[in-house]
Design an enzyme around this catalytic site. Structure first.
Site, mmCIF file in Angstrom:
data_model
loop_
_atom_site.group_PDB
_atom_site.id
_atom_site.type_symbol
_atom_site.label_atom_id
_atom_site.label_comp_id
_atom_site.label_asym_id
_atom_site.label_seq_id
_atom_site.Cartn_x
_atom_site.Cartn_y
_atom_site.Cartn_z
ATOM 1 N N ASP A 293 78.063 -78.073 50.301
ATOM 2 C CA ASP A 293 77.136 -78.435 51.385
ATOM 3 C C ASP A 293 75.941 -77.473 51.369
ATOM 4 O O ASP A 293 75.708 -76.734 52.310
ATOM 5 C CB ASP A 293 77.903 -78.369 52.714
ATOM 6 C CG ASP A 293 77.132 -78.952 53.878
ATOM 7 O OD1 ASP A 293 76.044 -79.512 53.650
ATOM 8 O OD2 ASP A 293 77.626 -78.838 55.019
ATOM 9 N N LYS A 295 72.696 -78.051 51.287
ATOM 10 C CA LYS A 295 71.517 -78.471 52.075
ATOM 11 C C LYS A 295 70.215 -77.969 51.463
ATOM 12 O O LYS A 295 69.442 -77.243 52.072
ATOM 13 C CB LYS A 295 71.615 -77.996 53.523
ATOM 14 C CG LYS A 295 72.785 -78.600 54.274
ATOM 15 C CD LYS A 295 72.703 -78.305 55.758
ATOM 16 C CE LYS A 295 73.861 -78.905 56.508
ATOM 17 N NZ LYS A 295 75.127 -78.194 56.238
ATOM 18 N N ASP A 298 63.820 -77.807 49.360
ATOM 19 C CA ASP A 298 62.637 -77.160 48.784
ATOM 20 C C ASP A 298 61.953 -78.104 47.793
ATOM 21 O O ASP A 298 62.388 -79.238 47.614
ATOM 22 C CB ASP A 298 63.068 -75.848 48.110
ATOM 23 C CG ASP A 298 61.991 -74.784 48.218
ATOM 24 O OD1 ASP A 298 60.811 -75.108 47.986
ATOM 25 O OD2 ASP A 298 62.337 -73.625 48.527
ATOM 26 N N GLN A 402 76.540 -77.197 68.196
ATOM 27 C CA GLN A 402 77.310 -78.277 67.559
ATOM 28 C C GLN A 402 77.752 -79.275 68.631
ATOM 29 O O GLN A 402 78.121 -78.880 69.741
ATOM 30 C CB GLN A 402 78.539 -77.711 66.823
ATOM 31 C CG GLN A 402 79.452 -78.757 66.191
ATOM 32 C CD GLN A 402 78.807 -79.536 65.037
ATOM 33 O OE1 GLN A 402 77.759 -80.158 65.210
ATOM 34 N NE2 GLN A 402 79.421 -79.505 63.868
ATOM 35 N N GLY A 422 85.759 -79.482 60.233
ATOM 36 C CA GLY A 422 85.860 -78.063 59.873
ATOM 37 C C GLY A 422 86.841 -77.339 60.764
ATOM 38 O O GLY A 422 88.047 -77.321 60.507
ATOM 39 N N ARG A 423 86.330 -76.800 61.863
ATOM 40 C CA ARG A 423 87.181 -75.980 62.734
ATOM 41 C C ARG A 423 88.391 -76.717 63.281
ATOM 42 O O ARG A 423 89.419 -76.092 63.553
ATOM 43 C CB ARG A 423 86.330 -75.373 63.863
ATOM 44 C CG ARG A 423 85.521 -74.191 63.367
ATOM 45 C CD ARG A 423 84.409 -73.819 64.295
ATOM 46 N NE ARG A 423 83.287 -74.757 64.185
ATOM 47 C CZ ARG A 423 82.153 -74.651 64.854
ATOM 48 N NH1 ARG A 423 81.978 -73.658 65.709
ATOM 49 N NH2 ARG A 423 81.176 -75.530 64.682
#
Ligand code: 5BU
Length: 450
Positions: A293, A295, A298, A402, A422-423
Site C-alpha cells: 500500500d 500510495k 508523484d 479514520q 487492519g486493526r
C-alpha cells in the site's frame, strides 16, 4: 385544469420528461428520463415555476436563495427576482485560484439560505451541496425541490432535520400525464413497477466473482478473484505492524483466511531482504497475494524509482500496489503492466476526494491498462474491482480521522469486492480468530449482496 397540471403539460411538451428505455449514469435502466434544463428555454414557464416554488416556501424565513447547479440555477435566479431576496451562486467545483470560494455573491456568516433543487433521487447530491453551503458559514433549513423521484431522498433529508418541500412527486406526474392522455395504461404500469422495485432494492445487480473473472482480464484481477472463489474469502488483511517478526507471525496466523496481505513496508523497522523472503514463503504456502500500500503520488519518473529501486525494491515482490492518480494517466506507466490499485476515494474524515475528484480519478483509472482495481468508499464501474478499507465491526473511527463501515454495509451499498481490515484483526489478542470471523462475515455479506 389546475394551474399545476397546466404547467406540467406545457413542460412535458418542452421535453422535460421522456418515456422509453434509458440507461442512467448509475447503469440502471429506467423507463423514463427527467431533465428540467429545457425549462430555461421558456421564460413563461420558468416564471410560473418560480412562483410555485416561492409559494411552497411562503411560511419559511430565509435571507438568501441558492440553486444547485446547473438545472436549478435559472429557477433560483427567477425566484430571486420575483421575491427580491438575494441570490448566491454555488460553483460545481472550486475554480482553484482567486478567492477559491464555492459560493459567489454577498453574504455573511449565519444567514439562512433556501436551497433550490430540480430533481431529488437518493438525496446524495443534495447532502453534499448542503455540506458545502454550510461549510461557507450559511445555515440551510429549507429546501425546495421541483420533482421527487421517490427513492428515499426526502426521508433522508428529513431525518437530518431539514424541511423539504416538493412541487411534484413522480407518481403525481405520471397520474397527470395519464389523465391527459400523454401516457397509456401499459406505460403507466411499467413505470409504476420500476418505481416500486427501485425503492425496495438496488436496480443494478452486482456481479459475482465468477462473472468478474470473465470480464476483468488483468492478470492480477484473475489471480485475486480465483483465490477468492477457492478460499471463499474476500478479506485483505492490513498488516500495519512494525517488525519482521510481527509481520511474519501475523501472516502465518491469518494466511488461510485472506486473499492478500496488505503491507506498509516502510514502517517495518528491521526491514531487510529476508523480510521479503519469509513473507513470500508464507504467501506461497497459504495462497495469498502481497499487496504493498505504497500510495505513490508523484511524477512517473520518481514513481518508477520508488517502485523499482531503493531498499524496498517493491516491484520485485509486490503482486499489487496502490497509487494515487493525482499526477495523471501517464504517470501510471511507471508501473509497467503490474497490478495497480488506484486510490480514487479515501476513508478519512475531511478527505479531499469529493465527488468531482472521484469521477476524474475513475476516468484516469479506467483508461490505464495496468489499473485493475480502485480503492473507494462508493461503487465503481464494473471494469474495475473495488477494494474498500475503513472496515471494522466496530463502527466508531479512531481519533486521527479514520471512519469505519461494517462489511455488510460496504457489500450491500457499494458492491465492494474486497474488504481491507487492519486493526480489527492485527490489534486483537487473537488475530487468527478475528480473520476467520471477518472472512465469514465478508463472504456472507458478499453472497447476500448478489
Ligand atoms: P485500519 O486499522 O482497519 O483502520 O487500517 C486501514 C488500512 O487501510 C491502513 O493501512 C490504511 O493506511 C489503509 N487505508 C485506509 O484506511 N483508508 C484509505 O482511504 C486508504 C487506505 Br486509500
Amino acid at each position: 385544469m389546475q394551474p399545476k397540471e397546466d404547467f406540467l403539460l406545457k413542460a412535458f411538451h418542452l421535453g422535460i420528461i421522456k418515456f422509453g428505455t434509458f440507461t442512467l449514469k448509475s447503469g440502471i435502466e429506467s423507463p423514463f428520463y427527467v431533465d428540467l434544463r429545457p425549462l430555461a428555454s421558456s421564460p413563461e414557464l420558468l416564471k410560473t415555476l418560480a412562483n410555485f416554488l416561492l409559494e411552497l416556501e411562503e411560511e419559511s424565513s430565509y435571507e438568501l436563495i441558492c440553486g444547485v447547479p446547473y438545472a436549478a440555477l435559472p429557477m433560483a435566479t427567477v425566484m430571486s427576482i420575483a421575491s427580491g431576496i438575494p441570490l448566491i451562486i454555488k460553483r460545481k467545483e472550486n475554480k482553484g485560484y482567486g478567492t477559491k470560494r464555492m459560493l459567489e455573491g454577498v453574504f455573511s456568516d449565519g444567514q439562512k439560505c433556501l436551497l433550490v433543487e430540480d430533481v431529488i433521487t437518493s438525496g446524495k447530491s443534495l447532502v453534499e451541496t448542503i455540506a458545502e453551503v454550510e461549510r461557507e458559514g450559511l445555515k440551510v433549513q429549507d429546501i425546495v425541490v421541483v420533482l421527487d423521484r421517490e427513492q428515499g431522498g426526502i426521508e433522508k433529508l428529513k431525518k437530518q432535520g431539514y424541511h423539504v418541500r416538493t412541487l411534484f412527486t413522480i407518481n403525481e406526474v405520471i397520474n397527470i400525464l395519464f389523465k391527459y392522455n400523454k401516457l397509456d395504461k401499459r406505460e403507466v404500469t411499467k413505470i409504476r413497477e420500476f418505481l416500486n422495485s427501485d425503492i425496495s432494492a438496488p436496480k443494478i445487480k452486482r456481479l459475482s466473482y465468477e462473472e468478474k473473472l470473465k470480464i476483468n482480464t488483468h492478470e492480477t484481477a484473475q489471480k485475486i478473484l480465483s483465490i477468492a472463489t477457492e478460499k471463499k474469502s474476500n478479506l485483505i488483511c492490513s498488516a500495519d505492524v512494525n517488525t519482521t517478526k510481527e509481520l511474519i507471525e501475523l501472516a502465518e496466523k491469518v494466511g488461510n483466511h485472506i486473499v492478500a496481505l496488505k503491507t506498509h513496508i516502510d514502517i517495518i523497522t528491521d526491514f531487510n531482504d529476508d523480510t521479503i523472503k519469509q513473507l513470500q514463503k508464507v504467501a506461497q504456502e497459504k495462497n495469498f497475494l502481497l499487496f504493498e500500500d505504497r500510495k505513490f503520488a508523484d511524477i512517473g519518473n520518481t514513481q518508477e524509482n520508488q517502485y523499482k529501486k531503493g531498499i524496498y525494491k517493491i516491484s520485485s515482490w509486490a503482486d499489487m500496489i496502490t497509487s494515487h492518480v493525482i499526477a495523471g494517466e501517464t504517470s501510471l506507466k511507471a508501473f509497467d503492466s503490474s497490478g495497480v490499485v488506484a486510490i480514487v476515494e479515501m476513508s478519512s474524515k475531511g478527505t479531499l476526494t469529493d465527488s468531482y475528484y472521484v469521477s476524474k480519478a475513475l476516468e484516469v483509472a479506467e483508461k490505464s491498462p495496468n489499473v485493475f482495481a480502485a480503492v473507494a468508499q462508493s461503487s465503481v464501474p464494473k471494469s474495475l474491482l473495488l477494494f474498500t478499507p475503513g472496515v471494522n465491526l466496530v463502527t466508531e473511527g479512531d481519533n486521527k480521522g479514520q471512519q469505519y463501515n461494517t462489511p455488510e454495509r460496504v457489500f450491500h451499498e457499494y458492491h465492494t469486492d474486497f474488504i481491507i481490515v487492519g486493526r480489527g484483526i492485527y490489534a486483537d489478542e487473537n488475530p487468527k480468530e478475528q480473520a476467520e470471523k471477518y472472512q465469514k462475515i465478508g463472504w456472507e455479506s458478499y453472497l447476500n449482496s448478489l
